[in-house]
Enzyme design. Structure first.
Site, PDB file in Angstrom:
ATOM      1  N   GLU A  97      62.529  14.000  38.689  1.00 38.05           N
ATOM      2  CA  GLU A  97      61.932  13.484  39.920  1.00 38.05           C
ATOM      3  C   GLU A  97      60.596  14.177  40.171  1.00 38.05           C
ATOM      4  OE1 GLU A  97      61.398  11.176  41.937  1.00 38.05           O
ATOM      5  OE2 GLU A  97      63.260  11.046  43.070  1.00 38.05           O
ATOM      6  N   ASP A  98      59.706  13.496  40.867  1.00 41.34           N
ATOM      7  CA  ASP A  98      58.417  14.103  41.191  1.00 41.34           C
ATOM      8  C   ASP A  98      58.540  15.086  42.351  1.00 41.34           C
ATOM      9  OD1 ASP A  98      58.909  12.077  43.058  1.00 41.34           O
ATOM     10  OD2 ASP A  98      56.883  11.257  42.995  1.00 41.34           O
ATOM     11  N   ASP A 101      62.450  15.649  48.893  1.00 42.07           N
ATOM     12  CA  ASP A 101      62.100  15.773  50.290  1.00 42.07           C
ATOM     13  C   ASP A 101      63.399  15.963  51.084  1.00 42.07           C
ATOM     14  OD1 ASP A 101      60.975  14.851  52.949  1.00 42.07           O
ATOM     15  OD2 ASP A 101      59.226  14.547  51.669  1.00 42.07           O
ATOM     16  N   PHE A 150      51.188  16.565  53.062  1.00 42.01           N
ATOM     17  CA  PHE A 150      51.023  15.230  52.512  1.00 42.01           C
ATOM     18  C   PHE A 150      50.219  15.385  51.226  1.00 42.01           C
ATOM     19  CE2 PHE A 150      49.155  10.763  53.564  1.00 42.01           C
ATOM     20  CZ  PHE A 150      49.863  10.224  52.500  1.00 42.01           C
ATOM     21  N   ARG A 163      47.425   8.305  41.957  1.00 43.56           N
ATOM     22  CA  ARG A 163      48.407   8.689  40.940  1.00 43.56           C
ATOM     23  C   ARG A 163      47.750   9.310  39.710  1.00 43.56           C
ATOM     24  NH1 ARG A 163      53.472   6.613  42.081  1.00 43.56           N
ATOM     25  NH2 ARG A 163      53.535   4.642  43.179  1.00 43.56           N
TER      26      ARG A 163
END
Length: 174
Positions: A97-98, A101, A150, A163
């Site tokens: 996973e990137d 959260d 963010f 990206r």
């Protein structure tokens, strides 16, 4: 309106961390095959770099999942938009996973994949935001623990932009 306001993690820092994670993964899976399951779209860059850095027999597949709810809040319910092309029964599976959260989507995905009888199922993330965690989930391999900012770049987008950045940048409201 948003703008890039700085670099959180440089291209070199990311490369070094990917290599470190690959070495630990190699040690843990020594003499075994691994199936890396990249979570689209955000983890695509990370899983490609990680795959090249791991010096074992590695296969790769992708899933696309969506957690839906009202607005920007995840309901924790996962809708599989693109499922695996391979059967994971009896295989060593590493979800890549990137960013983690709240953990709700990944927890649901983990539980779903466990029903498919993998030999082992572990989790790897480049970025972890534990301050936003709502669901308890153990992550086996964590690249960086970051503050609640963010961010974009290295596969992570804002409105399908950024990206392609080779680093992780901070985005701020202007």
């Amino acid at each position: 309106m948003y703008k890039l306001s700085g670099v959180l993690l440089s291209e070199n820092e990311i490369k070094q961390k990917v290599n470190e994670l690959a070495q630990v993964i190699e040690s843990d899976y020594e003499g075994q095959d691994i199936l890396l399951v990249g979570i689209l779209k955000g983890a695509s860059v990370f899983v490609a770099d990680l795959m090249r850095a791991i010096k074992l027999d590695v296969n790769i597949d992708f899933m696309s999942v969506s957690s839906y709810g009202s607005g920007t809040t995840s309901s924790g319910t996962v809708k599989i938009l693109k499922d695996l092309d391979v059967d994971i029964d009896g295989k060593n599976v590493l979800i890549v996973e990137d960013i983690i959260d709240s953990g709700a989507t990944l927890r649901n995905l983990y539980d779903t994949l466990m029903t498919r009888n993998p030999k082992s199922l572990r989790l790897c993330t480049l970025l972890d935001k534990p301050s936003r965690r709502k669901v308890n989930i153990d992550v086996d391999y964590v690249g960086f623990v970051i503050e609640d900012k963010f961010i974009v770049g290295y596969g992570i987008d804002y409105d399908e932009k950024y990206r392609n950045l080779p680093y992780i940048g901070i985005v701020e409201d202007i």
